[in-house]
Design a protein around this motif. Structure first.
Motif, PDB file in Angstrom:
ATOM      1  N   UNK A   1       0.863  -1.058   0.100  1.00  0.00           N
ATOM      2  CA  UNK A   1       0.049   0.059  -0.063  1.00  0.00           C
ATOM      3  C   UNK A   1       1.127   1.201  -0.052  1.00  0.00           C
ATOM      4  N   UNK A   2       0.489   2.199  -0.648  1.00  0.00           N
ATOM      5  CA  UNK A   2       1.135   3.388  -0.832  1.00  0.00           C
ATOM      6  C   UNK A   2       1.069   4.050   0.538  1.00  0.00           C
ATOM      7  N   UNK A   3       2.156   4.874   0.865  1.00  0.00           N
ATOM      8  CA  UNK A   3       2.076   5.604   2.466  1.00  0.00           C
ATOM      9  C   UNK A   3       2.623   6.863   2.123  1.00  0.00           C
ATOM     10  N   UNK A   4       2.816   7.452   3.318  1.00  0.00           N
ATOM     11  CA  UNK A   4       3.341   8.998   3.319  1.00  0.00           C
ATOM     12  C   UNK A   4       4.853   8.912   2.852  1.00  0.00           C
ATOM     13  N   UNK A   5       4.941  10.016   1.943  1.00  0.00           N
ATOM     14  CA  UNK A   5       6.172   9.929   1.320  1.00  0.00           C
ATOM     15  C   UNK A   5       6.308   9.769  -0.124  1.00  0.00           C
ATOM     16  N   UNK A   6       5.392   8.543  -0.393  1.00  0.00           N
ATOM     17  CA  UNK A   6       5.255   8.036  -1.746  1.00  0.00           C
ATOM     18  C   UNK A   6       4.462   9.293  -2.552  1.00  0.00           C
ATOM     19  N   UNK A   8       1.786   9.965  -5.317  1.00  0.00           N
ATOM     20  CA  UNK A   8       0.299   9.362  -5.492  1.00  0.00           C
ATOM     21  C   UNK A   8       0.586   9.156  -7.262  1.00  0.00           C
ATOM     22  N   UNK A   9       0.124   8.279  -7.577  1.00  0.00           N
ATOM     23  CA  UNK A   9      -0.096   7.572  -9.007  1.00  0.00           C
ATOM     24  C   UNK A   9      -0.737   8.793  -9.774  1.00  0.00           C
ATOM     25  N   UNK A  10      -0.243   8.645 -11.055  1.00  0.00           N
ATOM     26  CA  UNK A  10      -0.908   9.586 -12.088  1.00  0.00           C
ATOM     27  C   UNK A  10      -2.296   8.660 -12.435  1.00  0.00           C
ATOM     28  N   UNK A  11      -3.094   9.544 -12.873  1.00  0.00           N
ATOM     29  CA  UNK A  11      -4.253   8.924 -13.116  1.00  0.00           C
ATOM     30  C   UNK A  11      -5.219   9.675 -14.513  1.00  0.00           C
ATOM     31  N   UNK A  12      -6.083   8.996 -15.182  1.00  0.00           N
ATOM     32  CA  UNK A  12      -6.898   9.716 -16.093  1.00  0.00           C
ATOM     33  C   UNK A  12      -8.140   8.875 -16.128  1.00  0.00           C
ATOM     34  N   UNK A  13      -9.173   9.353 -15.519  1.00  0.00           N
ATOM     35  CA  UNK A  13     -10.367   8.714 -15.109  1.00  0.00           C
ATOM     36  C   UNK A  13     -11.537   9.239 -15.744  1.00  0.00           C
ATOM     37  N   UNK A 110     -10.234  -0.628 -12.011  1.00  0.00           N
ATOM     38  CA  UNK A 110      -9.424  -0.867 -10.901  1.00  0.00           C
ATOM     39  C   UNK A 110      -7.981  -0.556 -10.751  1.00  0.00           C
ATOM     40  N   UNK A 111      -7.330   0.277 -11.829  1.00  0.00           N
ATOM     41  CA  UNK A 111      -6.071   0.504 -11.889  1.00  0.00           C
ATOM     42  C   UNK A 111      -5.621   1.437 -10.577  1.00  0.00           C
ATOM     43  N   UNK A 112      -6.283   2.447 -10.300  1.00  0.00           N
ATOM     44  CA  UNK A 112      -5.625   3.328  -9.382  1.00  0.00           C
ATOM     45  C   UNK A 112      -5.713   2.739  -8.038  1.00  0.00           C
ATOM     46  N   UNK A 113      -6.979   2.165  -7.692  1.00  0.00           N
ATOM     47  CA  UNK A 113      -7.036   1.324  -6.523  1.00  0.00           C
ATOM     48  C   UNK A 113      -5.828   0.249  -6.137  1.00  0.00           C
ATOM     49  N   UNK A 114      -5.797  -0.511  -7.467  1.00  0.00           N
ATOM     50  CA  UNK A 114      -4.510  -1.454  -7.545  1.00  0.00           C
ATOM     51  C   UNK A 114      -3.121  -0.805  -7.198  1.00  0.00           C
ATOM     52  N   UNK A 115      -2.966   0.402  -7.913  1.00  0.00           N
ATOM     53  CA  UNK A 115      -1.639   1.084  -7.686  1.00  0.00           C
ATOM     54  C   UNK A 115      -1.372   1.652  -6.335  1.00  0.00           C
ATOM     55  N   UNK A 116      -2.640   2.070  -5.816  1.00  0.00           N
ATOM     56  CA  UNK A 116      -2.634   2.696  -4.231  1.00  0.00           C
ATOM     57  C   UNK A 116      -2.435   1.481  -3.286  1.00  0.00           C
ATOM     58  N   UNK A 117      -2.700   0.311  -3.823  1.00  0.00           N
ATOM     59  CA  UNK A 117      -2.614  -0.776  -2.856  1.00  0.00           C
ATOM     60  C   UNK A 117      -3.866  -0.962  -1.853  1.00  0.00           C
ATOM     61  N   UNK A 118      -4.945  -0.499  -2.212  1.00  0.00           N
ATOM     62  CA  UNK A 118      -5.955  -0.420  -1.259  1.00  0.00           C
ATOM     63  C   UNK A 118      -7.204  -1.238  -2.002  1.00  0.00           C
ATOM     64  N   UNK A 119      -6.890  -2.195  -2.868  1.00  0.00           N
ATOM     65  CA  UNK A 119      -7.886  -2.946  -3.205  1.00  0.00           C
ATOM     66  C   UNK A 119      -8.157  -4.173  -2.621  1.00  0.00           C
ATOM     67  N   UNK A 120      -9.253  -4.486  -2.037  1.00  0.00           N
ATOM     68  CA  UNK A 120      -9.561  -5.433  -1.225  1.00  0.00           C
ATOM     69  C   UNK A 120      -9.549  -6.774  -1.871  1.00  0.00           C
ATOM     70  N   UNK A 121      -8.559  -7.787  -1.417  1.00  0.00           N
ATOM     71  CA  UNK A 121      -8.351  -9.065  -2.135  1.00  0.00           C
ATOM     72  C   UNK A 121      -9.635 -10.130  -2.358  1.00  0.00           C
ATOM     73  N   UNK A 122     -10.543  -9.839  -1.246  1.00  0.00           N
ATOM     74  CA  UNK A 122     -11.722 -10.838  -1.117  1.00  0.00           C
ATOM     75  C   UNK A 122     -12.832 -10.140  -2.230  1.00  0.00           C
TER      76      UNK A 122
END
Length: 183
Positions: A1-6, A8-13, A110-122
């Motif tokens: 998961x992305x955290x402080x200091x990382x 934020x990913x680029x996005x176009x949505x 789900x690209x931005x959610x995945x890049x942020x590391x916040x996509x619930x696996x289940x």
């Protein structure tokens, strides 16, 4: 998961406009990228699903504070993995969301959610994640809640206020209070 200091990913949505434009199929839809608000603070918050019970409580919480975030130079973007069509339909059929003042972004791939590391696996949906991103695109605050627990938008505003001081701000510090001083 992305955290402080990382970064934020680029996005176009794809997104649904805030305000009355977001309720008219002729004006509702737009495309948003991180480049459009370059040089500004960003509050980007994710919710799991449209048409749920808990999500609108958070969305409305951020909506009630949207003017205060704007007064501090921050743009607010809400994101879920639902399509922009679903976002508009939800706004049309949920009376409290009709006046929503900010964009609802669609991360349908789900690209931005995945890049942020916040996509619930289940569940395959984003967790309740909140990011404060500085004008240089660096994450300065992140919080993530379980799918069943709502967050506190007022606390996000408090953290932004603290970050904007550039000073040491103690526990429960509030805007207008003195920051901590050494000596």
């Amino acid at each position: 998961m992305l955290t402080v200091g990382d970064r934020f990913p680029s996005y176009r949505l794809s997104a649904v406009e805030g305000g009355p434009r977001g309720l008219d199929p002729k004006t509702a839809f737009t495309v948003v990228s991180d480049a459009e608000d370059a040089g500004r603070w960003k509050l980007i918050f994710f919710w799991p699903k449209d048409f749920s019970l808990l999500c609108p409580t958070e969305i409305l919480g951020f909506a009630r504070l949207s003017r205060e975030f704007a007064d501090r130079g921050a743009v607010v973007h809400g994101v879920s993995t639902d399509s922009e069509l679903v976002h508009m339909h939800w706004r049309l059929h949920h009376p409290e969301l009709r006046d929503l003042p900010f964009l609802m972004l669609s991360d349908i791939r789900r690209e931005l959610s995945r890049e942020c590391g916040i996509l619930d696996a289940v569940e395959g949906v984003p967790l309740r994640a909140t990011f404060l991103v500085d004008p240089d695109g660096v994450i300065r605050h992140v919080s993530v809640n379980d799918l069943g627990v709502g967050r506190n938008p007022q606390e996000t505003l408090r953290v932004l206020d603290a970050l904007l001081t550039g000073e040491l701000c103690g526990c429960n510090w509030q805007k207008g209070e003195e920051p901590l001083r050494v000596g």
